[in-house]
Design a protein around this motif. Sequence first.
Motif, PDB file in Angstrom:
ATOM      1  N   ILE A   1       0.840  -1.193   0.000  1.00 41.48           N
ATOM      2  CA  ILE A   1       0.000   0.000   0.000  1.00 41.48           C
ATOM      3  C   ILE A   1       0.880   1.249   0.000  1.00 41.48           C
ATOM      4  CG2 ILE A   1      -1.667   1.345   1.352  1.00 41.48           C
ATOM      5  CD1 ILE A   1      -2.810  -1.392   2.306  1.00 41.48           C
ATOM      6  N   TRP A   2       1.883   1.285   0.878  1.00 40.76           N
ATOM      7  CA  TRP A   2       2.754   2.452   0.985  1.00 40.76           C
ATOM      8  C   TRP A   2       3.473   2.742  -0.339  1.00 40.76           C
ATOM      9  CZ3 TRP A   2       8.343   2.644   1.480  1.00 40.76           C
ATOM     10  CH2 TRP A   2       8.831   3.895   1.854  1.00 40.76           C
ATOM     11  N   SER A   3       4.095   1.731  -0.881  1.00 37.62           N
ATOM     12  CA  SER A   3       4.871   1.959  -2.102  1.00 37.62           C
ATOM     13  C   SER A   3       3.969   2.168  -3.316  1.00 37.62           C
ATOM     14  CB  SER A   3       5.849   0.812  -2.346  1.00 37.62           C
ATOM     15  OG  SER A   3       5.160  -0.403  -2.512  1.00 37.62           O
ATOM     16  N   GLY A   4       2.874   1.413  -3.392  1.00 40.34           N
ATOM     17  CA  GLY A   4       1.985   1.530  -4.546  1.00 40.34           C
ATOM     18  C   GLY A   4       1.261   2.858  -4.593  1.00 40.34           C
ATOM     19  N   VAL A   5       0.634   3.232  -3.503  1.00 40.49           N
ATOM     20  CA  VAL A   5      -0.084   4.504  -3.469  1.00 40.49           C
ATOM     21  C   VAL A   5       0.906   5.658  -3.576  1.00 40.49           C
ATOM     22  CG1 VAL A   5      -1.594   5.991  -2.087  1.00 40.49           C
ATOM     23  CG2 VAL A   5      -2.049   3.544  -2.213  1.00 40.49           C
ATOM     24  N   GLY A   6       2.053   5.535  -2.922  1.00 35.69           N
ATOM     25  CA  GLY A   6       3.074   6.575  -3.030  1.00 35.69           C
ATOM     26  C   GLY A   6       3.555   6.756  -4.462  1.00 35.69           C
ATOM     27  N   THR A   7       3.768   5.650  -5.158  1.00 36.96           N
ATOM     28  CA  THR A   7       4.191   5.716  -6.561  1.00 36.96           C
ATOM     29  C   THR A   7       3.121   6.373  -7.419  1.00 36.96           C
ATOM     30  OG1 THR A   7       5.557   3.740  -6.318  1.00 36.96           O
ATOM     31  CG2 THR A   7       4.871   4.325  -8.559  1.00 36.96           C
ATOM     32  N   ALA A   8       1.876   5.960  -7.223  1.00 35.38           N
ATOM     33  CA  ALA A   8       0.780   6.520  -8.014  1.00 35.38           C
ATOM     34  C   ALA A   8       0.616   8.015  -7.744  1.00 35.38           C
ATOM     35  CB  ALA A   8      -0.515   5.766  -7.717  1.00 35.38           C
ATOM     36  N   LEU A   9       0.631   8.417  -6.475  1.00 38.51           N
ATOM     37  CA  LEU A   9       0.487   9.840  -6.148  1.00 38.51           C
ATOM     38  C   LEU A   9       1.665  10.660  -6.666  1.00 38.51           C
ATOM     39  CD1 LEU A   9      -0.946   9.871  -2.510  1.00 38.51           C
ATOM     40  CD2 LEU A   9      -2.084  10.581  -4.613  1.00 38.51           C
ATOM     41  N   THR A  10       2.864  10.108  -6.578  1.00 41.08           N
ATOM     42  CA  THR A  10       4.035  10.821  -7.086  1.00 41.08           C
ATOM     43  C   THR A  10       3.928  11.005  -8.600  1.00 41.08           C
ATOM     44  OG1 THR A  10       5.388   9.963  -5.277  1.00 41.08           O
ATOM     45  CG2 THR A  10       6.566  10.802  -7.199  1.00 41.08           C
ATOM     46  N   ALA A  11       3.434   9.993  -9.300  1.00 40.80           N
ATOM     47  CA  ALA A  11       3.241  10.113 -10.750  1.00 40.80           C
ATOM     48  C   ALA A  11       2.193  11.175 -11.076  1.00 40.80           C
ATOM     49  CB  ALA A  11       2.836   8.767 -11.336  1.00 40.80           C
ATOM     50  N   VAL A  12       1.126  11.218 -10.303  1.00 43.35           N
ATOM     51  CA  VAL A  12       0.083  12.233 -10.519  1.00 43.35           C
ATOM     52  C   VAL A  12       0.640  13.628 -10.264  1.00 43.35           C
ATOM     53  CG1 VAL A  12      -2.117  13.111  -9.614  1.00 43.35           C
ATOM     54  CG2 VAL A  12      -1.856  10.672 -10.103  1.00 43.35           C
ATOM     55  N   ILE A  13       1.437  13.783  -9.211  1.00 44.82           N
ATOM     56  CA  ILE A  13       2.066  15.080  -8.938  1.00 44.82           C
ATOM     57  C   ILE A  13       3.002  15.465 -10.074  1.00 44.82           C
ATOM     58  CG2 ILE A  13       3.759  16.231  -7.437  1.00 44.82           C
ATOM     59  CD1 ILE A  13       2.252  14.944  -5.089  1.00 44.82           C
TER      60      ILE A  13
END
Length: 108
Positions: free
Chosen positions: A62-74
């Motif tokens: 969850i941490w790495s997946g959501v973090g990766t997705a949010l970082t890509a959106v940013i």
Amino acid sequence: MNPFVLLFIAIISEVFGSSMLKVSNGFKRLWPSIGVVIGMGIAFFCLSLSLKHLPLGTAYAIWSGVGTALTAVIGVLVWKEKMHAKKLVGLILIIGGVVIMKLSGAAH
């Protein structure tokens, strides 16, 4: 504190720290560099606290997946990086994987 709240704080802190990496200019700019250290420090601290109650694989996914997705959106919204079909499919797969991991392991 609820382990998912801690995990959420860890995710937001990691995304902040990663975003500061972009503006730190290879750690040559002081304040963004401090932002990296603070963001990542909070992220790892809160992640470690969430692991007292959550399975490692689930929490990390969850941490790495959501973090990766949010970082890509940013990256797309703030840094005007291109969003193309492959990137969108990748983000959807990441989010799908996080949902499956959450459903499979965090119900304890």
